[in-house]
Design a protein around this motif. Sequence first.
Motif, PDB file in Angstrom:
ATOM      1  N   ILE A   1       0.856  -1.186   0.000  1.00 62.80           N
ATOM      2  CA  ILE A   1       0.000   0.000   0.000  1.00 62.80           C
ATOM      3  C   ILE A   1       0.896   1.241   0.000  1.00 62.80           C
ATOM      4  O   ILE A   1       1.908   1.300   0.701  1.00 62.80           O
ATOM      5  N   ASN A   2       0.507   2.231  -0.801  1.00 68.83           N
ATOM      6  CA  ASN A   2       1.288   3.466  -0.964  1.00 68.83           C
ATOM      7  C   ASN A   2       2.661   3.192  -1.592  1.00 68.83           C
ATOM      8  O   ASN A   2       3.650   3.851  -1.256  1.00 68.83           O
ATOM      9  N   THR A   3       2.715   2.232  -2.489  1.00 69.85           N
ATOM     10  CA  THR A   3       3.946   1.959  -3.239  1.00 69.85           C
ATOM     11  C   THR A   3       3.596   1.821  -4.713  1.00 69.85           C
ATOM     12  O   THR A   3       2.454   1.503  -5.077  1.00 69.85           O
ATOM     13  N   PHE A   4       4.601   2.039  -5.557  1.00 70.82           N
ATOM     14  CA  PHE A   4       4.373   1.854  -6.993  1.00 70.82           C
ATOM     15  C   PHE A   4       4.162   0.384  -7.329  1.00 70.82           C
ATOM     16  O   PHE A   4       3.456   0.069  -8.295  1.00 70.82           O
ATOM     17  N   ALA A   5       4.762  -0.511  -6.550  1.00 76.26           N
ATOM     18  CA  ALA A   5       4.544  -1.939  -6.788  1.00 76.26           C
ATOM     19  C   ALA A   5       3.074  -2.296  -6.611  1.00 76.26           C
ATOM     20  O   ALA A   5       2.503  -3.069  -7.393  1.00 76.26           O
ATOM     21  N   GLY A   6       2.442  -1.726  -5.586  1.00 80.28           N
ATOM     22  CA  GLY A   6       1.031  -1.989  -5.359  1.00 80.28           C
ATOM     23  C   GLY A   6       0.139  -1.412  -6.435  1.00 80.28           C
ATOM     24  O   GLY A   6      -0.930  -1.954  -6.734  1.00 80.28           O
ATOM     25  N   LEU A   7       0.558  -0.307  -7.036  1.00 87.06           N
ATOM     26  CA  LEU A   7      -0.221   0.299  -8.109  1.00 87.06           C
ATOM     27  C   LEU A   7      -0.048  -0.441  -9.431  1.00 87.06           C
ATOM     28  O   LEU A   7      -1.001  -0.605 -10.198  1.00 87.06           O
ATOM     29  N   ILE A   8       1.174  -0.907  -9.700  1.00 84.92           N
ATOM     30  CA  ILE A   8       1.496  -1.432 -11.027  1.00 84.92           C
ATOM     31  C   ILE A   8       1.307  -2.941 -11.126  1.00 84.92           C
ATOM     32  O   ILE A   8       0.737  -3.442 -12.101  1.00 84.92           O
ATOM     33  N   ALA A   9       1.790  -3.698 -10.123  1.00 83.55           N
ATOM     34  CA  ALA A   9       1.823  -5.160 -10.231  1.00 83.55           C
ATOM     35  C   ALA A   9       0.458  -5.790 -10.521  1.00 83.55           C
ATOM     36  O   ALA A   9       0.366  -6.669 -11.390  1.00 83.55           O
ATOM     37  N   PRO A  10      -0.644  -5.393  -9.841  1.00 83.57           N
ATOM     38  CA  PRO A  10      -1.924  -6.052 -10.142  1.00 83.57           C
ATOM     39  C   PRO A  10      -2.420  -5.805 -11.560  1.00 83.57           C
ATOM     40  O   PRO A  10      -3.306  -6.525 -12.033  1.00 83.57           O
ATOM     41  N   ARG A  11      -1.860  -4.814 -12.237  1.00 83.24           N
ATOM     42  CA  ARG A  11      -2.295  -4.511 -13.597  1.00 83.24           C
ATOM     43  C   ARG A  11      -1.215  -4.819 -14.635  1.00 83.24           C
ATOM     44  O   ARG A  11      -1.272  -4.325 -15.762  1.00 83.24           O
ATOM     45  N   ALA A  12      -0.248  -5.639 -14.258  1.00 83.75           N
ATOM     46  CA  ALA A  12       0.872  -5.921 -15.151  1.00 83.75           C
ATOM     47  C   ALA A  12       0.477  -6.777 -16.344  1.00 83.75           C
ATOM     48  O   ALA A  12       1.254  -6.899 -17.300  1.00 83.75           O
ATOM     49  N   ALA A  13      -0.684  -7.377 -16.323  1.00 82.33           N
ATOM     50  CA  ALA A  13      -1.196  -8.148 -17.459  1.00 82.33           C
ATOM     51  C   ALA A  13      -2.694  -7.916 -17.549  1.00 82.33           C
ATOM     52  O   ALA A  13      -3.352  -7.638 -16.547  1.00 82.33           O
ATOM     53  N   ASP A  14      -3.225  -8.048 -18.762  1.00 81.96           N
ATOM     54  CA  ASP A  14      -4.631  -7.716 -18.972  1.00 81.96           C
ATOM     55  C   ASP A  14      -5.222  -8.692 -19.983  1.00 81.96           C
ATOM     56  O   ASP A  14      -4.622  -8.968 -21.027  1.00 81.96           O
ATOM     57  N   ALA A  15      -6.405  -9.225 -19.665  1.00 78.09           N
ATOM     58  CA  ALA A  15      -7.039 -10.207 -20.550  1.00 78.09           C
ATOM     59  C   ALA A  15      -7.374  -9.605 -21.903  1.00 78.09           C
ATOM     60  O   ALA A  15      -7.213 -10.261 -22.949  1.00 78.09           O
ATOM     61  N   PHE A  16      -7.821  -8.355 -21.924  1.00 76.46           N
ATOM     62  CA  PHE A  16      -8.141  -7.711 -23.198  1.00 76.46           C
ATOM     63  C   PHE A  16      -6.897  -7.582 -24.066  1.00 76.46           C
ATOM     64  O   PHE A  16      -6.942  -7.825 -25.277  1.00 76.46           O
ATOM     65  N   GLY A  17      -5.777  -7.199 -23.457  1.00 76.14           N
ATOM     66  CA  GLY A  17      -4.546  -7.067 -24.221  1.00 76.14           C
ATOM     67  C   GLY A  17      -4.071  -8.396 -24.786  1.00 76.14           C
ATOM     68  O   GLY A  17      -3.595  -8.462 -25.932  1.00 76.14           O
ATOM     69  N   ILE A  18      -4.198  -9.462 -23.999  1.00 74.98           N
ATOM     70  CA  ILE A  18      -3.807 -10.784 -24.479  1.00 74.98           C
ATOM     71  C   ILE A  18      -4.669 -11.193 -25.669  1.00 74.98           C
ATOM     72  O   ILE A  18      -4.161 -11.678 -26.697  1.00 74.98           O
ATOM     73  N   PHE A  19      -5.975 -10.989 -25.554  1.00 75.64           N
ATOM     74  CA  PHE A  19      -6.883 -11.362 -26.642  1.00 75.64           C
ATOM     75  C   PHE A  19      -6.615 -10.519 -27.889  1.00 75.64           C
ATOM     76  O   PHE A  19      -6.597 -11.043 -29.023  1.00 75.64           O
ATOM     77  N   LEU A  20      -6.413  -9.220 -27.722  1.00 73.88           N
ATOM     78  CA  LEU A  20      -6.161  -8.343 -28.860  1.00 73.88           C
ATOM     79  C   LEU A  20      -4.897  -8.755 -29.607  1.00 73.88           C
ATOM     80  O   LEU A  20      -4.900  -8.887 -30.845  1.00 73.88           O
ATOM     81  N   LEU A  21      -3.801  -8.969 -28.881  1.00 74.47           N
ATOM     82  CA  LEU A  21      -2.549  -9.346 -29.526  1.00 74.47           C
ATOM     83  C   LEU A  21      -2.635 -10.742 -30.134  1.00 74.47           C
ATOM     84  O   LEU A  21      -2.035 -11.008 -31.194  1.00 74.47           O
ATOM     85  N   ARG A  22      -3.328 -11.650 -29.475  1.00 73.16           N
ATOM     86  CA  ARG A  22      -3.476 -12.994 -30.037  1.00 73.16           C
ATOM     87  C   ARG A  22      -4.160 -12.941 -31.401  1.00 73.16           C
ATOM     88  O   ARG A  22      -3.735 -13.607 -32.351  1.00 73.16           O
ATOM     89  N   GLN A  23      -5.225 -12.172 -31.502  1.00 78.61           N
ATOM     90  CA  GLN A  23      -5.930 -12.067 -32.774  1.00 78.61           C
ATOM     91  C   GLN A  23      -5.024 -11.487 -33.854  1.00 78.61           C
ATOM     92  O   GLN A  23      -5.089 -11.892 -35.019  1.00 78.61           O
ATOM     93  N   PHE A  24      -4.173 -10.547 -33.482  1.00 80.88           N
ATOM     94  CA  PHE A  24      -3.258  -9.965 -34.457  1.00 80.88           C
ATOM     95  C   PHE A  24      -2.178 -10.961 -34.840  1.00 80.88           C
ATOM     96  O   PHE A  24      -1.822 -11.088 -36.020  1.00 80.88           O
ATOM     97  N   PHE A  25      -1.651 -11.696 -33.872  1.00 82.42           N
ATOM     98  CA  PHE A  25      -0.614 -12.693 -34.157  1.00 82.42           C
ATOM     99  C   PHE A  25      -1.142 -13.789 -35.065  1.00 82.42           C
ATOM    100  O   PHE A  25      -0.401 -14.329 -35.890  1.00 82.42           O
ATOM    101  N   LEU A  26      -2.422 -14.154 -34.929  1.00 77.12           N
ATOM    102  CA  LEU A  26      -3.004 -15.187 -35.778  1.00 77.12           C
ATOM    103  C   LEU A  26      -3.038 -14.764 -37.241  1.00 77.12           C
ATOM    104  O   LEU A  26      -3.017 -15.610 -38.140  1.00 77.12           O
ATOM    105  N   ALA A  27      -3.107 -13.449 -37.490  1.00 76.48           N
ATOM    106  CA  ALA A  27      -3.176 -12.958 -38.864  1.00 76.48           C
ATOM    107  C   ALA A  27      -1.819 -12.944 -39.558  1.00 76.48           C
ATOM    108  O   ALA A  27      -1.756 -12.812 -40.785  1.00 76.48           O
ATOM    109  N   LEU A  28      -0.730 -13.078 -38.813  1.00 73.08           N
ATOM    110  CA  LEU A  28       0.596 -13.089 -39.422  1.00 73.08           C
ATOM    111  C   LEU A  28       0.856 -14.443 -40.067  1.00 73.08           C
ATOM    112  O   LEU A  28       0.478 -15.483 -39.522  1.00 73.08           O
TER     113      LEU A  28
END
Length: 281
Positions: free
Chosen positions: A142-169
Amino acid sequence: MSGTLAARRRIRPGSIAALLGMLVVTALVLLPIAIIVLTAFKPNAEVNAYPPTLAPTNWTLDNLGRIVTELPFGRLAINSVIFAGGVTLFALVFDSLAAYALARIDFRGRKVLLIAIIASLMIPFQATLIPVYQLVAELGWINTFAGLIAPRAADAFGIFLLRQFFLALPLDLDNAARIDGASEFRIFRSIVLPNAVPALMTLGVFTFVNNWNDLLWPLVFTNQAEMGTITSGLTLLTGPGGIIPYGVMMAGSLIAVLPLVVGFLFVQRRFIDNIATTGLK
C-alpha cells in the motif's frame, strides 16, 4: 469554366448530407472538450452563474494557479507517468508473451486457457477489488508503486487483442525461421514483434490512457497525498461540505489531458506508417 461547373454537378446530395452529419457529430464530440477548456479560464462567479455561459466574460488564470499552489502537482504528475507508463510497459511484455503462446504454439489445454482468459473479461474489476486490496496489503505494498502497477501488469483484453493480431501473421515466417534453427523466443523477438508494432502501439495507447485517467485505483491503493496521481490528487481540492470548485477541476482536467494530446500527435504518424508496412519487415 465548364470543368468547374461539371465538378459542381457531380456533387451528390448524399455526399453533402454525409458531410453535414460528420460535422454535427464532430461538434458534439468536441463540445465537452470546449466546455472543459473554457471553464478552466472562468472566474468562480461565472462558473456558478445561472444561466450558465459557454465562454468566459472575464478570463482568468486563477484556477491554474490553484492547481500549482494547493497541490504537489509536480509530484502527482511524476506519479502518474510512473504508474501509467509502468503498467503499459509490463502489460506489453506479459500480454505479448501470453498472446504469442496462445496464437503460435500448440500445447495441451490452450483452448481451455483461452476460454478462461476471455471469460475473465466478463468480471468487472470492482468485483475483485477487495481481494486484490487484501493481497496487496498483506504484501505491504500500500502506498507503493509496486502496489499500483503489479496487479495490472497483465490484462485479458490485451492478451486477446494481440493474439488475434498474431493469428493474422503468416505462419510461413515462423516455419522458415525454425528451419534456420531459430528458437521460439528468437522467432517471437525478431519476427513476430517487428510485424506487430501497430497492435502493440494500439494496446499501449489504450493501456496508458486508461491508467492515466483512472481515479478509483489510485484512490484505493494510496492514502498519502505524495503517492497520488493527478486524477486522485484533484479530489483533495473538494471544499468543506463537499463543495466542488468546478473551475479548478476543469483546469486540472485540462492539464491532465494535455500530455495525452501531445503524445498522440507524436505517435500518430508512426502509427499510420507501421500499419502500411505490416508484414513487410
